[in-house]
Design an enzyme around this catalytic site. Structure first.
Site, PDB file in Angstrom:
ATOM      1  CE  LYS A   1      -4.216   1.975   0.586  1.00  0.00           C
ATOM      2  NZ  LYS A   1      -3.595   2.714  -0.674  1.00  0.00           N
TER       3      LYS A   1
ATOM      4  CE  LYS B   1       4.770   7.777  -1.239  1.00  0.00           C
ATOM      5  NZ  LYS B   1       3.940   7.904   0.256  1.00  0.00           N
TER       6      LYS B   1
ATOM      7  CG  ASN C   1      -5.011  16.253   1.640  1.00  0.00           C
ATOM      8  OD1 ASN C   1      -4.564  15.603   2.585  1.00  0.00           O
ATOM      9  ND2 ASN C   1      -6.339  16.170   1.267  1.00  0.00           N
TER      10      ASN C   1
HETATM   11  N1  GLU Z   1       0.456   8.846   0.459  1.00  0.00           N
HETATM   12  C1  GLU Z   1      -0.120   8.787   1.654  1.00  0.00           C
HETATM   13  C2  GLU Z   1       1.023   8.263   2.573  1.00  0.00           C
HETATM   14  O1  GLU Z   1       2.275   8.782   2.424  1.00  0.00           O
HETATM   15  C3  GLU Z   1      -1.135   7.929   1.826  1.00  0.00           C
HETATM   16  C4  GLU Z   1      -0.915   6.454   1.314  1.00  0.00           C
HETATM   17  C5  GLU Z   1      -2.297   5.593   1.184  1.00  0.00           C
HETATM   18  O2  GLU Z   1      -3.309   6.066   1.758  1.00  0.00           O
HETATM   19  O3  GLU Z   1      -2.038   4.552   0.799  1.00  0.00           O
HETATM   20  O4  GLU Z   1       1.015   7.847   3.821  1.00  0.00           O
END
Ligand code: GLU
Length: 425
Positions: free
Chosen positions: A79, A115, A230
């Site tokens: 994720k 990522k 955000n």
């Molecule tokens: N990009 C966000 C983070 O760095 C959210 C990642 C997500 O919701 O999977 O935590």
């Protein structure tokens, strides 16, 4: 969407992934992590780099670099967000992917970490170009992503808009209709209520939990928030709703300070009408961007870029508490300086875990096809964040270490079980 055109400062560690390894090693030593588990976690499981040829509005083809790194899948499908920024590169994506593994483990989510990113400046492309680039990326990554495999979400420079394009293109190419393959979607196409504000909400919940431990009440403290995308704007709004006086705010365009307090709702309204920039805001005195982080306040929330708190400015930070809304805002060189000043720093992998926590709720709702109220989302989020905060706080006192290293220990304790139980070839 927090589109930043400013280049992130460089840490002394040439590589961001090395900065992750430095913290992993420090935590591993304190908790006696097995060398084999450390070895597995020091090597991301999959790294994909693609070239995306896309037709620009001018009729000319431009080729963009796209990345996706899966760091681990020991605790579940991977994720993590997708960022659009000029400094995206394989090392940065690898570091951010590892942080996602640790973040999901700290928040006790059934996920590994990943990522992705595309090297581009979102401000210099039309909406049409951004859509074509996003769709090209979705096609290139169609074998990487999957609802039970690898689940992307927004990050710097992206928002629900890009997620909807990527979802649509992915589903068209795979012939499935699988809303849970991506999170952070607009509510109309299967997103979750509360997801937009979730990262800022997590920052607020962590700040309040830390204040309580410090014997402070929200109505008696001030905060400075760096970054007004955000994460920063929601964090500032939610903290001010809890009675914290927001004395400083800033983004890449300008920074402001007002010891009497800034009307956050007015600043959000102003930025929304000003191309999401704070430049020209009149509710406070303009200060230099470099002064914002070292200005007088009790709580400092870096919610923009990485490496902004470094050995140069760390000695001058006046806050008692830092809550990291951004990923990697503090360099490893700054950590001991903050520790020696007895500044409590709630690290990124705990402080900004609210976003991925509500992403998890979105995925659960998509799988169940049953949607929760915003209040249900927020209550479940707050509970998860409180539990994560307590676990890290406990490890900090048990191992007599900083909250950052304690968060790594908390994550590594879970990951160690995953790696050992699943075994190897
Ligand atoms: N990009 C966000 C983070 O760095 C959210 C990642 C997500 O919701 O999977 O935590």
């Amino acid at each position: 969407m927090s589109t930043q055109t400013v280049k992130a400062p460089q840490a002394h560690h040439e590589s961001m992934f090395e900065a992750v390894l430095a913290r992993l090693d420090a935590a591993a030593k304190i908790m006696n992590l097995s060398d084999e588990v450390a070895l597995v976690l020091k090597n991301p499981s999959k790294q994909v780099k693609v070239s995306l040829p896309v037709m620009m509005d001018s009729g000319k083809i431009q080729v963009f670099e796209g990345y996706r790194t899966v760091h681990s899948t020991h605790l579940g499908p991977s994720k993590g967000g997708i960022r659009y920024a000029m400094d995206v590169n394989s090392d940065e994506v690898m570091a951010l992917a590892a942080w996602m593994s640790f973040k999901c483990a700290v928040a006790n989510l059934p996920y590994g970490g990943a990522k992705g990113g595309i090297k581009l400046d979102p401000r210099s492309h039309s909406v049409g170009e951004l859509e074509r680039i996003s769709r090209a990326y979705a096609v290139a990554m169609k074998d990487v992503f999957g609802v039970n495999k690898d689940i992307p979400a927004p990050d710097m420079g992206t928002s629900g808009r890009e997620m909807a394009w990527i979802l649509d293109e992915f589903n068209k190419n795979t012939g499935e209709d699988s809303p849970g393959v991506i999170t952070g979607k607009p509510v109309a196409v299967g997103g979750s209520l509360g997801r937009d504000a979730a990262t800022g909400r997590g920052v607020m919940v962590n700040a309040l939990a830390a204040l309580k431990k410090m014997g402070l009440v929200p109505t008696a403290v001030t905060a400075v928030v760096q970054g007004f995308g955000n994460v920063g704007s929601h964090a500032a709004r939610l903290l001010s709703e809890k009675g914290v006086k927001i004395v400083g705010i800033g983004d890449h365009s300008a920074s402001f300070y007002n010891e009497k307090g800034i009307d956050v709702a007015a600043a959000i309204e102003y930025a929304s009408k000003n191309d999401r920039n704070l430049r020209g805001f009149t509710g406070a005195t303009e200060i230099k961007n470099s002064e914002l982080l070292i200005s007088k306040c009790d709580i400092l929330v870096p919610a923009a870029l990485q490496n902004v708190i470094n050995e140069e400015n760390a000695p001058h930070i006046q806050a008692k508490l830092i809550v990291e809304g951004a990923n990697g805002p503090t360099t490893p060189e700054a950590d001991p300086i903050l520790n020696s000043k007895k500044i409590i720093c709630i690290p990124d992998i705990l402080a900004n875990a609210g976003g991925v926590t509500v992403s998890y709720f979105e995925w659960v709702q998509n799988k169940a096809g049953y949607y929760w109220t915003e209040q249900e989302v927020n209550e479940r989020h707050d509970l998860k964040m409180d539990i994560a905060f307590e676990a890290v706080w406990h490890n900090a006192s048990f191992y007599k270490t900083s909250m950052r290293i304690a968060a790594y220990i908390t994550a590594l304790q879970k990951l160690e079980q995953g790696v050992k139980l699943k075994g190897a070839y």
